[in-house]
Enzyme design. Structure first.
Site, PDB file in Angstrom:
ATOM      1  N   GLU A  93       0.798  -1.221   0.000  1.00 59.14           N
ATOM      2  CA  GLU A  93       0.000   0.000   0.000  1.00 59.14           C
ATOM      3  C   GLU A  93       0.835   1.277   0.000  1.00 59.14           C
ATOM      4  OE1 GLU A  93      -2.916  -0.172   3.180  1.00 59.14           O
ATOM      5  OE2 GLU A  93      -3.945  -1.886   2.269  1.00 59.14           O
ATOM      6  N   ARG A 145       1.879   2.033   4.593  1.00 57.62           N
ATOM      7  CA  ARG A 145       1.607   2.985   3.516  1.00 57.62           C
ATOM      8  C   ARG A 145       2.754   3.956   3.230  1.00 57.62           C
ATOM      9  NH1 ARG A 145      -3.230   1.618   5.491  1.00 57.62           N
ATOM     10  NH2 ARG A 145      -3.274   3.247   7.070  1.00 57.62           N
ATOM     11  N   GLY A 205      -6.580  -0.200  15.151  1.00 52.01           N
ATOM     12  CA  GLY A 205      -6.951  -1.224  16.131  1.00 52.01           C
ATOM     13  C   GLY A 205      -8.388  -1.132  16.611  1.00 52.01           C
ATOM     14  N   THR A 267      -9.425   5.701  15.936  1.00 54.25           N
ATOM     15  CA  THR A 267      -7.990   5.659  15.631  1.00 54.25           C
ATOM     16  C   THR A 267      -7.656   6.537  14.426  1.00 54.25           C
ATOM     17  OG1 THR A 267      -8.396   3.611  14.434  1.00 54.25           O
ATOM     18  CG2 THR A 267      -7.527   3.422  16.670  1.00 54.25           C
ATOM     19  N   ASP A 332     -18.898   1.370  11.024  1.00 58.59           N
ATOM     20  CA  ASP A 332     -17.469   1.379  10.680  1.00 58.59           C
ATOM     21  C   ASP A 332     -17.176   2.452   9.637  1.00 58.59           C
ATOM     22  OD1 ASP A 332     -14.770   0.730  10.578  1.00 58.59           O
ATOM     23  OD2 ASP A 332     -15.049  -0.928   9.167  1.00 58.59           O
ATOM     24  N   LYS A 359     -15.442   7.001   4.101  1.00 61.89           N
ATOM     25  CA  LYS A 359     -16.170   5.760   3.837  1.00 61.89           C
ATOM     26  C   LYS A 359     -17.667   5.957   3.663  1.00 61.89           C
ATOM     27  CE  LYS A 359     -13.535   2.119   6.241  1.00 61.89           C
ATOM     28  NZ  LYS A 359     -13.708   1.130   7.345  1.00 61.89           N
ATOM     29  N   TRP A 420      -8.791   3.853   1.973  1.00 60.60           N
ATOM     30  CA  TRP A 420      -7.528   4.592   2.153  1.00 60.60           C
ATOM     31  C   TRP A 420      -6.858   4.917   0.825  1.00 60.60           C
ATOM     32  CZ3 TRP A 420      -3.561   2.392  -0.275  1.00 60.60           C
ATOM     33  CH2 TRP A 420      -3.729   1.030  -0.620  1.00 60.60           C
ATOM     34  N   HIS A 637      -9.148 -14.978   6.401  1.00 62.86           N
ATOM     35  CA  HIS A 637      -9.149 -16.069   5.414  1.00 62.86           C
ATOM     36  C   HIS A 637     -10.386 -16.012   4.526  1.00 62.86           C
ATOM     37  CE1 HIS A 637      -5.553 -18.314   6.614  1.00 62.86           C
ATOM     38  NE2 HIS A 637      -5.844 -17.959   7.850  1.00 62.86           N
ATOM     39  N   MET A 676       0.135 -16.508  11.551  1.00 60.24           N
ATOM     40  CA  MET A 676      -1.012 -17.249  12.078  1.00 60.24           C
ATOM     41  C   MET A 676      -0.785 -17.494  13.571  1.00 60.24           C
ATOM     42  SD  MET A 676      -3.907 -18.794  11.848  1.00 60.24           S
ATOM     43  CE  MET A 676      -4.720 -19.912  13.002  1.00 60.24           C
TER      44      MET A 676
HETATM   45 CA    CA Z   1     -12.460   0.138  10.897  1.00 61.64          CA
END
Ligand code: CA
Length: 707
Positions: A93, A145, A205, A267, A332, A359, A420, A637, A676
């Site tokens: 990114e 980024r 986060g 955040t 969100d 968004k 973004w 996943h 993982m």
């Molecule tokens: Ca978010």
């Protein structure tokens, strides 16, 4: 000496000083081209110089290259000058920074690279050695980024929350500071910015439950200069001793209950822009934690400064003004998306504005003087409002937008009408070039919500959004997913032209003075369009999806266009709606110039066959496995275990056929170095086995569908 930076007076002084002090010869110091990147150089950054000195090219972050050698007439002759392959196939990114012939960039897992920007020779690489299991804390891939460059140093953040200063000449660490409480699931994916000798950095986060803030560190010493918390301390909790202390009571009045349990979110994970004209820093603030406003704040209050843009005094970090696009955020709807500063003539009056397309689907033009909303208009179809009330600046929400009476199918959604992926503005065409998308999401209250330490805590039922198992259902959902490159007139608030894609999550944008707009797309095509009309004039097959934004620079009279290629990020990881997913190849840095003829070929990697499991499972196990999968595995996943090519397709995993090996991965952490982490904190052995049952069922169905 070439380039505007090394040509500056200030640099002459540094050379002289270095020569006098001795130890470092003037010649050696000159190898560190970033020594010339002073505060004055950043303030006067001009892409016409051939450099790309800041994340968005200049402090205004317009991502406009004033270079014309590559233009609408010559672009047909654009070819690959050089490329570099990286060591990871996770999302790329980064926006490169270019200083006097040296290109600095970052890759997934927070690694930093320096290249000779003309020849492609790697000058150095720095690996911050992020523990693989920290990848678990990254909601949206282990991406980065980019860097900031200043005073001989390169600054970058790491997935585990460090801010690191490197010697730009050697790549050796100068200082490193931990910017977060590392016991909490904070990450850094955003690029730092340097403002008045301080390095500004935020973090992410909010899907897990953290409290957002932005920090400023002294570029020389790495000492904390100021910090601004975007969410107030919990009820009754003491002030932080931070720049945000003054505004705590104003913030608190917009919250209910005890929001501190989940941190509140907010955040600052992407946009941090220095507005020189008002000596202020504009920060974009993210979503609430949990997403669900009913859980976060008893469904009451605007929750400042979640989903807002906030202006801070550049010297002290103190509050100046804010504009909140989504009060009481519950979808969100982060407002962290890139911010562009410009001078626009609106109704005959020159206005100093910021432009942002977060968004929630609205394109905002805001007066930088006082944060007053000038105009707002949706740039893609949206279902959550009937518009913005210009008297109050607030959205007018549609009935059930907050899913109070059952599920709400929302456009846009958590993946954003624009995420973004950087947009660009051309002062020549007066258009903003915006990578937009249409991705719905069914919002459903999670009736059984229980906080999980370290896991996703969003208060939504993800099950409603799993990929449909049947082909027709899959096709129907897939057909709803779209992407566009939209040329947007910010004064008239209307579209000038668009390029339509048949899927979302396409790359960031660069505009140039050569009447060009460059953008890569999810399918791996890197293309140039005419900036005035949107006609496709040139394209290159990168062989891997592109999500990053290009830059342009020049060396020795030749113009270059550079782009990081490598697919990943939130959309492929979580949705899995990638057409014919195959394992992604490693990321690349691609650099083009007129007449470039460097060879290039990426061989596609074929999928392993579906793993057919001989063990028999009960229907109850498969059903329980679906729920456990979507609650624990699906955000990386892919929903429905359909695979995205970025992370392993579990239906094709060799571990699937072996109960013990599966358990060792899921609970024992045997693949933690790959990213993982062990899920032993969240899952019991029978849960791990149920997930195996579900994935095995999906593998069987996948194999049957192939026949
Ligand atoms: Ca978010």
């Amino acid at each position: 000496m070439r380039g505007i930076v090394t040509g500056r007076k200030a640099f002459g002084k540094i050379i002289l000083a270095a020569a006098l002090v001795g130890g470092i010869s003037a010649c050696k110091k000159a190898d560190n081209v970033a020594s010339g990147v002073t505060e004055e150089a950043l303030a006067g950054a001009d892409t016409a110089s051939g450099n790309w000195l800041t994340h968005g090219g200049t402090h205004d972050e317009q991502r406009f290259a004033k270079l014309e050698q590559v233009n609408a007439e010559t672009v047909g002759d654009l070819g690959l000058a050089w490329s570099a392959e990286f060591d990871t196939n996770r999302g790329q990114e980064a926006t490169p920074i270019v200083v006097d012939g040296v290109l600095y960039t970052t890759t997934a897992w927070s690694k930093v690279f320096a290249f000779d920007a003309k020849t492609g020779k790697q000058l150095w690489v720095y690996d911050p050695k992020v523990p693989g299991e920290k990848g678990f804390n990254a909601c949206c891939d282990v991406v980065n980024r980019g860097v900031a460059v200043y005073d001989g140093k390169v600054f970058s953040g790491t997935i585990d929350g460090r801010l690191i200063a490197l010697d730009a000449g050697t790549g050796k660490e100068v200082w490193s500071t931990v910017t977060v409480d590392q016991s909490k699931p904070y990450t850094i994916t955003g690029a730092p910015r340097v403002v008045k000798g301080k390095v500004l950095i935020g973090n992410g986060g909010a899907e897990y439950g953290v409290r957002g803030y932005v920090s400023a560190y002294d570029a020389g010493s790495g000492d904390l200069a100021w910090r601004f918390y975007t969410v107030p301390p919990g009820p009754g909790a003491p002030a932080d001793g931070a720049a945000s202390d003054d505004i705590i009571e104003k913030m608190r009045a917009t919250w209910e209950g005890d929001w501190s349990e989940f941190g509140g979110g907010g955040t600052v994970w992407d946009a941090i822009v220095y507005d020189q004209e008002f000596d202020q820093v504009l920060i974009g603030v993210g979503n609430g934690a949990p997403w669900n406003h009913k859980i976060r704040s008893n469904g009451k209050g605007d929750n400042l400064f979640v989903s807002s843009v906030v202006a801070l005094d550049a010297e002290t970090g103190k509050y100046k003004w804010h504009y909140q696009g989504t009060p009481g955020e519950t979808w969100d709807f982060t407002q962290t998306q890139p911010i562009i500063l410009a001078d626009l003539k609106i109704e005959g009056v020159d206005r100093k504005v910021m432009m942002q397309a977060p968004k929630n689907g609205f394109f905002y033009v805001i007066d930088r003087k006082d944060g007053k909303l000038i105009s707002a208009k949706n740039f893609v179809p949206q279902t959550w409002t009937t518009g913005v009330d210009m008297a109050t600046g607030r959205p007018i929400e549609t009935p059930n937008a907050r899913f109070e009476n059952g599920p709400f199918l929302a456009f846009p959604s958590a993946l954003g009408a624009h995420n973004w992926h950087p947009m660009a503005y051309s002062p020549k065409t007066n258009l903003v070039y915006l990578p937009a998308q249409e991705v719905p999401f069914a919002y459903v209250d999670d009736a059984k919500f229980k906080a999980r330490d370290g896991g996703w805590n969003i208060g939504m039922d993800f099950l409603a959004n799993g990929a449909p198992e049947d082909k027709a259902g899959f096709k129907a959902v897939r057909a709803m997913l779209k992407g566009q490159l939209i040329a947007w007139d910010p004064v008239a608030q209307k579209e000038a032209w668009r390029v339509q894609y048949d899927g979302p999550w396409n790359g960031g944008v660069l505009a140039t003075a050569g009447n060009l707009v460059f953008q890569g797309n999810a399918k791996g095509e890197f293309a140039a369009f005419s900036a005035d009309k949107g006609e496709k004039l040139w394209s290159f097959d990168a062989g891997t999806g592109i999500i990053a934004a290009p830059v342009s620079y020049s060396i020795d009279g030749e113009q270059y266009v550079a782009i990081m290629a490598g697919y990943g990020g939130a959309y492929p990881l979580s949705s899995g709606f990638v057409d014919n997913p195959r394992p992604m190849p490693n990321g690349r840095l691609l650099v083009f110039k007129l007449g470039g003829k460097a060879p290039y070929k990426i061989e596609p990697i074929e999928n392993a066959p579906f793993t057919i499991v001989e063990d028999s499972f009960t229907d109850e196990q498969v059903t329980a496995g679906l729920s456990a999968y979507e609650g624990n595995c699906g955000v990386c996943h892919s929903g429905g275990a359909i695979g995205s090519g970025v992370l392993p397709d579990l239906r094709r995993s060799a571990y699937l056929s072996d109960k013990d090996a599966w358990r060792q991965v899921v609970l024992g952490g045997s693949l933690k170095d790959n990213g993982m982490a062990s899920f032993a904190k969240y899952l019991k052995p029978e849960d791990a086995e149920a997930i195996r049952a579900f994935v095995a069922d999906r593998a069987k169905k996948g194999a049957a569908a192939e026949k």
